[in-house]
Design a protein around this motif. Structure first.
Motif, short mmCIF file in Angstrom:
data_model
loop_
_atom_site.label_atom_id
_atom_site.label_comp_id
_atom_site.label_asym_id
_atom_site.label_seq_id
_atom_site.Cartn_x
_atom_site.Cartn_y
_atom_site.Cartn_z
N SER A 170 0.82 -1.21 0.00
CA SER A 170 0.00 0.00 0.00
C SER A 170 0.85 1.27 0.00
N THR A 171 0.42 2.22 -0.80
CA THR A 171 1.07 3.52 -0.85
C THR A 171 0.36 4.53 0.04
N PHE A 172 -0.70 4.08 0.71
CA PHE A 172 -1.46 4.96 1.58
C PHE A 172 -0.87 4.89 2.99
N GLY A 173 -0.79 6.03 3.63
CA GLY A 173 -0.24 6.06 4.99
C GLY A 173 1.28 6.09 4.98
N GLU A 174 1.83 6.17 6.15
CA GLU A 174 3.28 6.26 6.31
C GLU A 174 3.90 4.86 6.36
N SER A 175 5.11 4.77 5.84
CA SER A 175 5.89 3.53 5.91
C SER A 175 7.36 3.90 5.77
N GLU A 176 8.22 3.01 6.20
CA GLU A 176 9.66 3.26 6.12
C GLU A 176 10.14 3.40 4.68
N ASN A 177 9.49 2.68 3.77
CA ASN A 177 9.91 2.69 2.37
C ASN A 177 8.83 3.30 1.46
N ARG A 178 8.17 4.32 1.95
CA ARG A 178 7.05 4.92 1.19
C ARG A 178 7.48 5.39 -0.20
N GLN A 179 8.65 6.02 -0.30
CA GLN A 179 9.11 6.50 -1.61
C GLN A 179 9.30 5.34 -2.58
N GLN A 180 9.87 4.24 -2.09
CA GLN A 180 10.06 3.05 -2.92
C GLN A 180 8.71 2.49 -3.38
N ASP A 220 -0.64 -4.67 4.20
CA ASP A 220 -1.66 -3.98 3.42
C ASP A 220 -1.21 -3.86 1.97
N MET A 221 -2.10 -4.24 1.05
CA MET A 221 -1.79 -4.26 -0.37
C MET A 221 -2.87 -3.54 -1.18
N GLU A 222 -2.44 -3.00 -2.32
CA GLU A 222 -3.34 -2.44 -3.33
C GLU A 222 -3.32 -3.40 -4.51
#
Length: 177
Positions: A106-116, A142-144
């Motif tokens: 998932s690209t929604f929300g914060e994550s350590e590798n959000r940019q990736q 979480d997946m899209e």
């Protein structure tokens, strides 16, 4: 780009090594289980080669007219050179009579590798996949869902897990709002 079924020991070794380097432990299925599912006809393990050179891997799960690209990775030394797009085109061509889709973190929300994650999503969108508007928690991640020229319901998506891994494992895949 060639899709070569990984059936012999050497090809499977190459795929497994890249698989272990490319995916976090929490997102990997046991490789022997994937090999078993290939032997049962429920999965494909492909070596990606260009001009005879190992470029990556593609592992799919199959149920009826559905194909889930479960794992896809380009070899580290080949990334950023267009091989990923070529490999996707080869997969689209190989599965022309199937509904082809995949999951991304998932690209929604914060994550350590959000940019990736955002870059990965842009890569797939640039290569003609579209967002399905479906979100799932798959074994705790979480997946899209994205697809190539098709639509898909959550129930159809879940049916792939039910067919390949059984209802007990499929129960660990939940629809998100």
């Amino acid at each position: 780009m060639q899709l070569i079924p990984a059936a012999d020991t050497e090809l499977l070794r190459q795929v497994e090594q890249l698989y272990l380097r490319s995916f976090p432990a929490c997102e990997r299925k046991p490789f022997p289980l994937i090999c078993q599912k290939q032997a049962e006809g429920l999965a494909d393990i492909f070596v990606l080669k260009k001009d005879g050179v190992f470029c990556g891997l593609a592992i799919t799960m199959k149920a009826r007219d559905l194909v889930l690209l479960d794992y896809f990775a380009i070899a580290e030394m080949r990334r950023g050179m267009g091989y990923g797009g070529l490999a996707l085109q080869a997969l689209f061509s190989h599965f022309t009579d199937k509904r082809f889709f995949l999951e991304i973190e998932s690209t929604f929300g914060e994550s350590e590798n959000r940019q990736q994650r955002l870059m990965r999503k842009q890569f797939y969108l640039k290569n003609h996949l579209t967002e399905l508007g479906l979100l799932a928690n798959v074994f705790g991640t979480d997946m899209e869902l994205l697809a190539y020229q098709t639509s898909l319901t959550f129930e159809e998506y879940l049916s792939v897990y039910e067919t390949v891994y059984g209802p007990e494992k499929a129960a660990q895949v939940r629809k998100l709002p």
